[in-house]
Design a protein around this motif. Structure first.
Motif, PDB file in Angstrom:
ATOM      1  N   ARG A 160      -8.866  -4.272   5.334  1.00 39.09           N
ATOM      2  CA  ARG A 160      -8.623  -3.179   4.380  1.00 39.09           C
ATOM      3  C   ARG A 160      -9.040  -1.875   5.026  1.00 39.09           C
ATOM      4  O   ARG A 160     -10.042  -1.808   5.722  1.00 39.09           O
ATOM      5  N   SER A 161      -8.273  -0.821   4.772  1.00 44.60           N
ATOM      6  CA  SER A 161      -8.641   0.491   5.294  1.00 44.60           C
ATOM      7  C   SER A 161      -8.003   1.572   4.452  1.00 44.60           C
ATOM      8  O   SER A 161      -7.174   1.302   3.592  1.00 44.60           O
ATOM      9  N   GLU A 162      -8.345   2.810   4.753  1.00 47.15           N
ATOM     10  CA  GLU A 162      -7.750   3.949   4.054  1.00 47.15           C
ATOM     11  C   GLU A 162      -6.282   4.108   4.409  1.00 47.15           C
ATOM     12  O   GLU A 162      -5.531   4.735   3.693  1.00 47.15           O
ATOM     13  N   ALA A 164      -4.327   1.739  -1.434  1.00 42.05           N
ATOM     14  CA  ALA A 164      -5.519   1.160  -2.069  1.00 42.05           C
ATOM     15  C   ALA A 164      -5.153   0.047  -3.036  1.00 42.05           C
ATOM     16  O   ALA A 164      -5.930  -0.879  -3.244  1.00 42.05           O
ATOM     17  N   ASN A 165      -3.961   0.106  -3.615  1.00 42.83           N
ATOM     18  CA  ASN A 165      -3.586  -0.882  -4.626  1.00 42.83           C
ATOM     19  C   ASN A 165      -2.701  -2.005  -4.081  1.00 42.83           C
ATOM     20  O   ASN A 165      -2.194  -2.812  -4.847  1.00 42.83           O
ATOM     21  N   CYS A 166      -2.531  -2.102  -2.769  1.00 39.05           N
ATOM     22  CA  CYS A 166      -1.710  -3.195  -2.240  1.00 39.05           C
ATOM     23  C   CYS A 166      -2.437  -4.522  -2.472  1.00 39.05           C
ATOM     24  O   CYS A 166      -3.646  -4.605  -2.426  1.00 39.05           O
ATOM     25  N   GLU A 167      -1.654  -5.557  -2.753  1.00 39.57           N
ATOM     26  CA  GLU A 167      -2.205  -6.867  -3.104  1.00 39.57           C
ATOM     27  C   GLU A 167      -2.114  -7.875  -1.974  1.00 39.57           C
ATOM     28  O   GLU A 167      -2.850  -8.857  -1.955  1.00 39.57           O
ATOM     29  N   VAL A 168      -1.191  -7.653  -1.057  1.00 43.95           N
ATOM     30  CA  VAL A 168      -0.911  -8.622   0.002  1.00 43.95           C
ATOM     31  C   VAL A 168      -0.775  -7.886   1.331  1.00 43.95           C
ATOM     32  O   VAL A 168      -0.189  -6.814   1.391  1.00 43.95           O
ATOM     33  N   LEU A 169      -1.308  -8.503   2.379  1.00 41.43           N
ATOM     34  CA  LEU A 169      -1.110  -7.986   3.726  1.00 41.43           C
ATOM     35  C   LEU A 169      -0.060  -8.836   4.414  1.00 41.43           C
ATOM     36  O   LEU A 169      -0.120 -10.063   4.385  1.00 41.43           O
TER      37      LEU A 169
END
Length: 127
Positions: A77-79, A83-88
């Protein structure tokens, strides 16, 4: 008024050819290309690929990513990611580059691509 939009935004009047991006080349394998998205898009990504637009190709001009060290990529996770993404979603950008798809580094270090006609095919998406 001047607008500085060099991250592949949806402003159609921006001439992307006038912006000098640094082209990303094949790395030594220590970096992973990460895209943040929402659960509702995952099935479509694996079927159709990553689209430049959220729901159609007209909303954005580029697909955005971050390059992160392989050892910290899972759960990263990073800036730089929404911020609201659920999946990478992880992308084999080196394979895509070898197949002729261009990736660029923006001035703030984001990675962007148009893919092929606004789509990065699903064969480059890793699960």
């Amino acid at each position: 008024m001047l607008i500085r939009a060099n991250q592949g935004h949806s402003i159609k009047i921006v001439d992307l050819s006038s912006i000098s991006f640094k082209e990303l080349s094949k790395s030594d394998g220590r970096m992973v290309c990460v895209h943040g998205t929402f659960r509702k898009h995952v099935e479509s990504i694996f079927e159709k690929g990553l689209l430049a637009g959220v729901d159609d190709l007209s909303e954005r001009l580029m697909i955005h990513f971050e390059l992160v060290p392989r050892e910290i990529a899972r759960g990263y996770r990073s800036e730089g990611l929404r911020a609201n993404c659920e999946v990478l979603v992880y992308v084999d950008y080196e394979r895509a580059i070898l197949d002729g798809i261009k990736f660029y580094v923006t001035e703030i270090g984001s990675i962007i691509t148009k893919g092929g006609n606004g789509c990065l095919p699903s064969k480059y998406v890793e699960n």
